[in-house]
Design a protein around this motif. Structure first.
Motif, PDB file in Angstrom:
ATOM      1  N   THR A   1       0.077  72.577 112.491  1.00 29.43           N
ATOM      2  CA  THR A   1       0.914  72.139 113.599  1.00 29.43           C
ATOM      3  C   THR A   1       0.065  71.344 114.599  1.00 29.43           C
ATOM      4  O   THR A   1      -1.152  71.432 114.603  1.00 29.43           O
TER       5      THR A   1
ATOM      6  N   LEU B   1       9.040  75.307 111.266  1.00 31.00           N
ATOM      7  CA  LEU B   1       8.258  74.557 112.247  1.00 31.00           C
ATOM      8  C   LEU B   1       9.009  74.374 113.555  1.00 31.00           C
ATOM      9  O   LEU B   1       8.416  74.211 114.604  1.00 31.00           O
TER      10      LEU B   1
ATOM     11  N   ASP C   1       4.387  70.126 117.945  1.00 30.22           N
ATOM     12  CA  ASP C   1       5.095  71.305 117.442  1.00 30.22           C
ATOM     13  C   ASP C   1       5.073  72.479 118.411  1.00 30.22           C
ATOM     14  O   ASP C   1       6.016  73.273 118.449  1.00 30.22           O
TER      15      ASP C   1
END
Lengths: 200, 476
Positions: free
Chosen positions: B131, A193, B31
């Motif tokens: 995300t 991530l 993100d």
């Protein structure tokens, strides 16, 4: 940004529904790299119409704008807020706002006031008579010389920032440690991530 | 935390809360951040003035798209063609300088990876399921097609994300749009999302994040899902999303910035948890009957002004509320249409195939399938195809689509936002009509006085061939 506590003055009775940010500031004005001077292009299409409210001397320099449902819908361009500010608008009253535009407005010291349609209709009437409208952020009220009194809701954090003219970026940077520990736990648990463009 | 059934939106939100404030706002971790030239210069400037660095430069990707002309970018000698418009050139130059100065990866206008931010993000595997993705552009909702929580932000928020990699947000309410059953042949994802917006209205999603659920979305390709989620903002929702599944994973696997090896497996295992739990509650639910969806077109100047291609221009009297009646009359005046007119009688002078809504390879294939062996009608003066990225363009050329388009009388252009918004040289002339695969039919959106009819790529091709709005099903 300029703090906002109380705004008193005439109001531009626009009333139109679904005023999108392309109406507030058309795309050709977005080529600037500055925040200044966008008032010249504000509401350009509406101002091309003869007898429009923006160029009516009765509302010149009015700090309040009254609009219809879904004000500021469409594009995320913050230029819309900059253009309004450049016109001298510090408060917009409407039955509803787009999420993105109302956030942009607050970050530039413009207060979006949400009131029910009948209250907005009444304020349009008062504004068309050229009467003064008073918006008080501390007490969350909109009042008129005719003893109308409407209260509105606002998110407490937005209110705090507007009243004090606070820089949100500075406030969040002060939370750097909390952000850092969040990042550290992610890097440990889900490293992919955190790679972003470096994954390539 | 997992004791209460949660929606997909709530799961993604919960996974990104850095801290919650007493007033109910939350500091949300971001993100992925996409940056383009129009909404970033003032943000970079503010950082410079305050002496603030970019907190996580590797989580931001910069690419020019809005301002770029779509004419060739290199001359015969292989040198970059200068941009004539002085302000556009200055804005593009600012990004080219700002991105590397702050350590941000920049894709230049001449790179084959360049394209519209919302095409580039998924294509590069920069956008990933689960995300949080933001960009100073309202169509960021697009990336929700991968199961990401993606939304547009203003320039102050761009600055906030660059400096802190977070945003201070109020949680939205979860909304469900469910479409089960089957959509008819010749009817696309664009027709469906236009139909949905027509049903729920331009403010119907305000304050909500929409999750699109049901068999119709589960069967869609990723590109179709991107088209659907892209237009969530036109229904007032800041974001729209579709749960990621094997179709999503297959799309992402092997993309340059997607996880690899063991990290890919870990990512997929996590992504499989990203779905709305049984029993989770939506604050608002709308069910659409798939059988009601027809090829859709817009008649007015709000994306909610939708009618089936077989329908007629409405009359202001058809609307119950006064504000809408006034708006409808203004729209009709601007659009030069009279109530009761059949939509298929509306003639078209311009056709635009492109934009972050419909410029991916499947969109170009759908339009080319209609245009193959046909030519645009004589009254169509200007028809252009603008691929969403250099990679889409290359793929289309490999498949011979460019030749189908040019033989049909279309211009084959370089990637960018083009005629979706009147800010680069691609504009629709005042008073003229355009069948457009873009996302907004606002007054002046495609140029001052331009009249936009939003349609799918296949419908745009059908309009080009017939010279008026037309039901593509008659041409299949």
């Amino acid at each position: 940004m300029q703090p906002l506590t109380r705004v008193e003055g005439r109001a531009i009775p626009l009333g139109l529904k679904n005023v999108d940010t392309d109406i507030i500031i058309p795309a050709k004005w977005l080529k600037t790299i500055s925040r200044e001077g966008l008032g010249a292009g504000a509401f350009e299409v509406l101002r091309a119409e003869p007898g429009n409210v923006f160029d009516d001397p009765a509302y010149k320099g009015a700090p309040i704008l009254i609009a219809g449902d879904n004000y500021g819908c469409g594009s995320s361009r913050e230029h819309a807020a900059w253009a309004m500010l450049d016109l001298g608008i510090r408060v917009v009253i409407a039955p509803s706002f787009s999420d993105i535009h109302s956030g942009n407005a607050v970050k530039n010291g413009i207060l979006p006031v949400v009131l029910p349609q009948d209250a907005v209709d009444r304020l349009l009437e008062v504004a068309r008579e050229g009467q003064t409208i008073t918006v008080d952020l501390e007490s969350q009220t909109v009042t008129t010389p005719y003893q109308d009194r409407f209260t509105f809701e606002i998110d407490p954090f937005r209110k705090h920032c507007l009243l004090n003219g606070l820089d949100e970026v500075g406030l969040t940077m002060a939370r750097g440690e909390a952000i850092g520990s969040f990042e550290a736990s992610r890097t440990a648990a889900q490293p992919w991530l955190m790679r972003g463009t470096e994954a390539a | 935390m997992a004791s209460r059934p949660r929606t997909l939106y709530e799961k993604i939100w919960d996974a990104h809360v850095v801290e919650t404030r007493d007033d109910g706002t939350a500091l949300i971790y971001i993100d992925r951040h996409l940056v383009h030239e129009v909404t970033s210069p003032q943000a970079f400037e503010a950082l410079k003035v305050a002496g603030r660095p970019v907190r996580r430069p590797e989580l931001t990707l910069a690419v020019p798209d809005h301002n770029l002309p779509t004419t060739p970018r290199l001359d015969a000698a292989g040198k970059p063609v200068p941009i004539v418009d002085v302000e556009s050139a200055a804005q593009l130059a600012a990004l080219e300088v700002n991105a590397p100065a702050f350590g941000i990866r920049y894709i230049p206008a001449t790179a084959k990876e360049q394209g519209i931010v919302h095409v580039v993000g998924p294509e590069q595997g920069f956008s990933l399921p689960g995300t949080t993705i933001v960009c100073g552009d309202s169509h960021t909702a697009c990336h929700g097609g991968l199961g990401a929580l993606a939304f547009g932000i203003g320039t102050s928020e761009v600055e906030h994300v660059l400096a802190t990699q977070t945003l201070l947000l109020q949680q939205s309410r979860p909304m469900e749009v469910r479409v089960d059953g089957d959509i008819g042949p010749g009817i696309s994802a664009k027709d469906l999302i236009l139909h949905i917006i027509g049903r729920i209205g331009a403010a119907g999603g305000s304050g909500y994040v929409i999750e699109y659920r049901g068999a119709v979305f589960q069967r869609m390709t990723v590109e179709e899902r991107l088209t659907v989620c892209n237009m969530s903002i036109e229904a007032g929702a800041r974001a729209g999303l579709i749960a990621p599944d094997d179709i999503t994973f297959a799309y992402l696997k092997g993309r340059p910035m997607a996880p690899k090896g063991a990290e890919w497996d870990a990512a997929v295992a996590y992504w499989r948890t990203l779905h709305t739990d049984e029993g989770a509650v939506f604050a608002k639910s709308v069910t659409i009957n798939a059988a009601d969806v027809e090829p859709s077109v817009t008649w007015g100047t709000s994306p909610e002004d939708v009618v089936a291609i077989g329908g007629r221009v409405p009359s202001p009297e058809d609307f119950a509320d006064e504000a809408k009646r006034v708006a409808a009359q203004k729209s009709l005046d601007y659009m030069g249409l009279t109530p009761g007119m059949a939509m298929t009688d509306v003639s078209i002078e311009n056709v635009f195939i492109g934009s972050c809504t419909n410029s991916r390879i499947e969109d170009l294939r759908a339009a080319a399938a209609i245009l193959k062996g046909r030519r645009k009608a004589d009254n169509v003066r200007w028809a252009i195809v603008v691929p969403g990225s250099g990679l889409v363009k290359a793929m289309a050329e490999e498949e011979g689509l460019d030749r189908i388009f040019t033989e049909a009388g279309f211009e084959w252009r370089e990637p960018g936002c083009s005629a979706c918004l009147g800010m680069n040289p691609d504009k629709v002339p005042p008073g003229e009509r355009c069948a457009s695969t873009s996302n907004r039919n606002f007054v002046g959106r495609q140029g001052p006085g331009a009249r936009t009819h939003l349609v799918s790529p296949a419908m745009a091709a059908a309009a080009a061939v017939t010279g008026r709005l037309a039901d593509v099903r008659a041409l299949v």
